[in-house]
Write a protein that holds these residues in place. Structure first.
Motif, PDB file in Angstrom:
ATOM      1  N   THR A  67       0.817  -1.218   0.000  1.00 30.26           N
ATOM      2  CA  THR A  67       0.000   0.000   0.000  1.00 30.26           C
ATOM      3  C   THR A  67       0.849   1.266   0.000  1.00 30.26           C
ATOM      4  O   THR A  67       0.309   2.370  -0.005  1.00 30.26           O
ATOM      5  CB  THR A  67      -0.907   0.022   1.236  1.00 30.26           C
ATOM      6  OG1 THR A  67      -0.085   0.045   2.411  1.00 30.26           O
ATOM      7  CG2 THR A  67      -1.799  -1.205   1.274  1.00 30.26           C
ATOM      8  N   SER A  68       2.170   1.098   0.014  1.00 28.91           N
ATOM      9  CA  SER A  68       3.048   2.271   0.037  1.00 28.91           C
ATOM     10  C   SER A  68       3.543   2.572  -1.368  1.00 28.91           C
ATOM     11  O   SER A  68       4.530   1.995  -1.838  1.00 28.91           O
ATOM     12  CB  SER A  68       4.231   2.035   0.981  1.00 28.91           C
ATOM     13  OG  SER A  68       3.765   1.886   2.309  1.00 28.91           O
ATOM     14  N   TYR A  69       2.851   3.447  -2.043  1.00 33.66           N
ATOM     15  CA  TYR A  69       3.279   3.898  -3.368  1.00 33.66           C
ATOM     16  C   TYR A  69       2.802   5.333  -3.555  1.00 33.66           C
ATOM     17  O   TYR A  69       1.941   5.829  -2.807  1.00 33.66           O
ATOM     18  CB  TYR A  69       2.741   2.980  -4.469  1.00 33.66           C
ATOM     19  CG  TYR A  69       1.256   2.697  -4.432  1.00 33.66           C
ATOM     20  CD1 TYR A  69       0.343   3.561  -5.022  1.00 33.66           C
ATOM     21  CD2 TYR A  69       0.769   1.543  -3.817  1.00 33.66           C
ATOM     22  CE1 TYR A  69      -1.009   3.288  -5.000  1.00 33.66           C
ATOM     23  CE2 TYR A  69      -0.588   1.267  -3.786  1.00 33.66           C
ATOM     24  CZ  TYR A  69      -1.477   2.143  -4.376  1.00 33.66           C
ATOM     25  OH  TYR A  69      -2.822   1.880  -4.357  1.00 33.66           O
ATOM     26  N   ALA A  70       3.392   5.993  -4.512  1.00 34.57           N
ATOM     27  CA  ALA A  70       3.089   7.406  -4.738  1.00 34.57           C
ATOM     28  C   ALA A  70       2.038   7.561  -5.823  1.00 34.57           C
ATOM     29  O   ALA A  70       2.117   6.907  -6.869  1.00 34.57           O
ATOM     30  CB  ALA A  70       4.351   8.158  -5.133  1.00 34.57           C
ATOM     31  N   ALA A  71       1.073   8.395  -5.540  1.00 31.91           N
ATOM     32  CA  ALA A  71       0.036   8.689  -6.516  1.00 31.91           C
ATOM     33  C   ALA A  71       0.034  10.192  -6.783  1.00 31.91           C
ATOM     34  O   ALA A  71      -0.259  10.974  -5.890  1.00 31.91           O
ATOM     35  CB  ALA A  71      -1.323   8.243  -5.990  1.00 31.91           C
ATOM     36  N   THR A  72       0.434  10.584  -7.984  1.00 34.23           N
ATOM     37  CA  THR A  72       0.388  11.993  -8.356  1.00 34.23           C
ATOM     38  C   THR A  72      -0.829  12.230  -9.233  1.00 34.23           C
ATOM     39  O   THR A  72      -1.274  11.330  -9.948  1.00 34.23           O
ATOM     40  CB  THR A  72       1.658  12.421  -9.106  1.00 34.23           C
ATOM     41  OG1 THR A  72       1.850  11.552 -10.224  1.00 34.23           O
ATOM     42  CG2 THR A  72       2.862  12.347  -8.195  1.00 34.23           C
ATOM     43  N   LEU A  73      -1.347  13.440  -9.162  1.00 36.26           N
ATOM     44  CA  LEU A  73      -2.604  13.749  -9.833  1.00 36.26           C
ATOM     45  C   LEU A  73      -2.440  14.904 -10.805  1.00 36.26           C
ATOM     46  O   LEU A  73      -1.590  15.772 -10.620  1.00 36.26           O
ATOM     47  CB  LEU A  73      -3.664  14.120  -8.794  1.00 36.26           C
ATOM     48  CG  LEU A  73      -3.981  13.058  -7.751  1.00 36.26           C
ATOM     49  CD1 LEU A  73      -4.822  13.657  -6.642  1.00 36.26           C
ATOM     50  CD2 LEU A  73      -4.702  11.899  -8.395  1.00 36.26           C
ATOM     51  N   GLY A  74      -3.272  14.886 -11.827  1.00 34.80           N
ATOM     52  CA  GLY A  74      -3.396  16.020 -12.725  1.00 34.80           C
ATOM     53  C   GLY A  74      -4.660  16.756 -12.375  1.00 34.80           C
ATOM     54  O   GLY A  74      -5.695  16.536 -12.996  1.00 34.80           O
ATOM     55  N   PRO A  75      -4.623  17.599 -11.346  1.00 31.65           N
ATOM     56  CA  PRO A  75      -5.844  18.206 -10.838  1.00 31.65           C
ATOM     57  C   PRO A  75      -6.651  18.891 -11.927  1.00 31.65           C
ATOM     58  O   PRO A  75      -6.106  19.395 -12.903  1.00 31.65           O
ATOM     59  CB  PRO A  75      -5.326  19.231  -9.831  1.00 31.65           C
ATOM     60  CG  PRO A  75      -3.994  18.747  -9.436  1.00 31.65           C
ATOM     61  CD  PRO A  75      -3.436  18.092 -10.658  1.00 31.65           C
ATOM     62  N   ALA A  76      -7.930  18.907 -11.731  1.00 30.26           N
ATOM     63  CA  ALA A  76      -8.828  19.508 -12.700  1.00 30.26           C
ATOM     64  C   ALA A  76      -9.490  20.731 -12.101  1.00 30.26           C
ATOM     65  O   ALA A  76      -9.703  20.810 -10.897  1.00 30.26           O
ATOM     66  CB  ALA A  76      -9.894  18.492 -13.098  1.00 30.26           C
ATOM     67  N   SER A  77      -9.811  21.684 -12.937  1.00 25.79           N
ATOM     68  CA  SER A  77     -10.622  22.815 -12.515  1.00 25.79           C
ATOM     69  C   SER A  77     -12.057  22.537 -12.915  1.00 25.79           C
ATOM     70  O   SER A  77     -12.322  21.779 -13.836  1.00 25.79           O
ATOM     71  CB  SER A  77     -10.138  24.094 -13.183  1.00 25.79           C
ATOM     72  OG  SER A  77     -11.029  25.156 -12.899  1.00 25.79           O
ATOM     73  N   TYR A  78     -12.969  23.177 -12.227  1.00 19.72           N
ATOM     74  CA  TYR A  78     -14.369  22.971 -12.582  1.00 19.72           C
ATOM     75  C   TYR A  78     -14.629  23.471 -14.002  1.00 19.72           C
ATOM     76  O   TYR A  78     -15.424  22.929 -14.730  1.00 19.72           O
ATOM     77  CB  TYR A  78     -15.274  23.698 -11.584  1.00 19.72           C
ATOM     78  CG  TYR A  78     -16.730  23.435 -11.814  1.00 19.72           C
ATOM     79  CD1 TYR A  78     -17.244  22.159 -11.658  1.00 19.72           C
ATOM     80  CD2 TYR A  78     -17.587  24.453 -12.199  1.00 19.72           C
ATOM     81  CE1 TYR A  78     -18.583  21.898 -11.871  1.00 19.72           C
ATOM     82  CE2 TYR A  78     -18.922  24.202 -12.411  1.00 19.72           C
ATOM     83  CZ  TYR A  78     -19.424  22.927 -12.249  1.00 19.72           C
ATOM     84  OH  TYR A  78     -20.744  22.675 -12.467  1.00 19.72           O
ATOM     85  N   ASN A  79     -13.946  24.527 -14.401  1.00 18.78           N
ATOM     86  CA  ASN A  79     -14.038  25.019 -15.765  1.00 18.78           C
ATOM     87  C   ASN A  79     -12.679  25.576 -16.149  1.00 18.78           C
ATOM     88  O   ASN A  79     -11.712  25.425 -15.413  1.00 18.78           O
ATOM     89  CB  ASN A  79     -15.145  26.080 -15.894  1.00 18.78           C
ATOM     90  CG  ASN A  79     -14.986  27.172 -14.853  1.00 18.78           C
ATOM     91  OD1 ASN A  79     -13.867  27.593 -14.592  1.00 18.78           O
ATOM     92  ND2 ASN A  79     -16.079  27.595 -14.255  1.00 18.78           N
ATOM     93  N   THR A  80     -12.591  26.225 -17.297  1.00 15.11           N
ATOM     94  CA  THR A  80     -11.294  26.721 -17.749  1.00 15.11           C
ATOM     95  C   THR A  80     -11.113  28.198 -17.443  1.00 15.11           C
ATOM     96  O   THR A  80     -10.235  28.843 -17.981  1.00 15.11           O
ATOM     97  CB  THR A  80     -11.137  26.496 -19.262  1.00 15.11           C
ATOM     98  OG1 THR A  80     -12.224  27.156 -19.927  1.00 15.11           O
ATOM     99  CG2 THR A  80     -11.140  25.022 -19.582  1.00 15.11           C
TER     100      THR A  80
END
Lengths: 131, 124
Positions: A67-80
């Motif tokens: 369970t020890s691993y890195a999770a990076t995200l490409g965050p999203a905006s609600y709109n542009t």
């Protein structure tokens, strides 16, 4: 069987030791929850489960070693238009993590109201060790 | 003349750290960018030919070798100017040749001196 401690590009321009394996992403994903939950492009992600609005669990094809691993995200905006009052994160709580060797959960939420939201595009990557 | 290796599995010299070459191919980042938009200056990059400074907080990395389509994963990060809680760095308008990146704090676009882009997916 040949065994190499180092891989090198012809001419010696680029070399890479075994640690390069550690640095590889073991999974990455792009998916939508806009009208229905669907994977659009992935590596080592077998399926996406819709747990409710803005709450999606992703399952690996080949599991991680724990369970020890890195999770990076490409965050999203609600709109542009630059709205910043939204957050994308990996589900966990203050005392334990919800990640398992086979699955993890992505949450997309409106910060001001604590409400979860669906979105047209989620992205991210996983680094760590495969089982 | 450069050589070509055709193998299914790679291991280190001790026979450990086994990895399928499919993981090497699919798991390698296809583009990376460490960027100072305030200057603006490319601090470090891979497979990024140039960066278009669109407007405050908005920039478009242009790939040297294009992605296969607009469907790929793009992770973003920015080093905030202040300890604001309302901070976001994200990507949108992904295309095979570029991706649009945005950094904002407190609902306002901002030029960060340190911001990151990492792209995973399939090259064309």
């Amino acid at each position: 069987m040949s065994k190499a401690a180092e891989l090198a590009e012809f001419g010696g321009g680029i070399s890479s030791g075994p640690n390069a394996v550690e640095g590889l992403a073991k999974a990455w994903y792009e998916y939508t929850t806009n009208t229905s939950t669907a994977l659009t492009k992935t590596f080592n992600i077998a399926s996406a489960t819709d747990n409710g609005t803005g709450d999606t669990s992703l399952t690996f094809t080949s599991n991680m070693d724990g369970t020890s691993y890195a999770a990076t995200l490409g965050p999203a905006s609600y709109n542009t238009s630059g709205n910043t009052s939204y957050s994308m994160f990996i589900k966990t709580d203050q005392t334990s993590k919800s990640k398992t060797a086979s699955t993890f959960t992505v949450i997309y939420a409106q910060i001001s109201s604590s409400g979860f939201l669906d979105h047209g595009e989620f992205m991210g990557a996983i680094n760590g060790d495969l089982a | 003349m450069a050589s070509e290796l055709r193998v299914n599995t790679l291991k280190d010299a001790s026979g450990n750290n086994s990895i399928a070459t499919s993981v090497v191919a699919s798991g390698s980042a296809k583009a990376t960018l460490f960027y100072n938009q305030a200057s603006p200056t490319v601090l470090d990059s891979y497979n990024v030919a140039s960066v278009t400074d669109v407007s405050t907080g908005v920039f478009d990395p242009q790939y040297t070798n294009n992605m296969g389509s607009g469907n790929y994963s793009c992770s973003r990060m920015g080093v905030a100017v202040a300890a604001n809680l309302d901070v976001v760095s994200y990507a949108y308008n992904k295309a095979a040749g570029s991706v649009r990146c945005y950094n904002g704090e407190n609902n306002a676009a901002i030029d960060y001196t340190q911001t990151d882009v990492v792209v995973f997916g399939d090259l064309a």
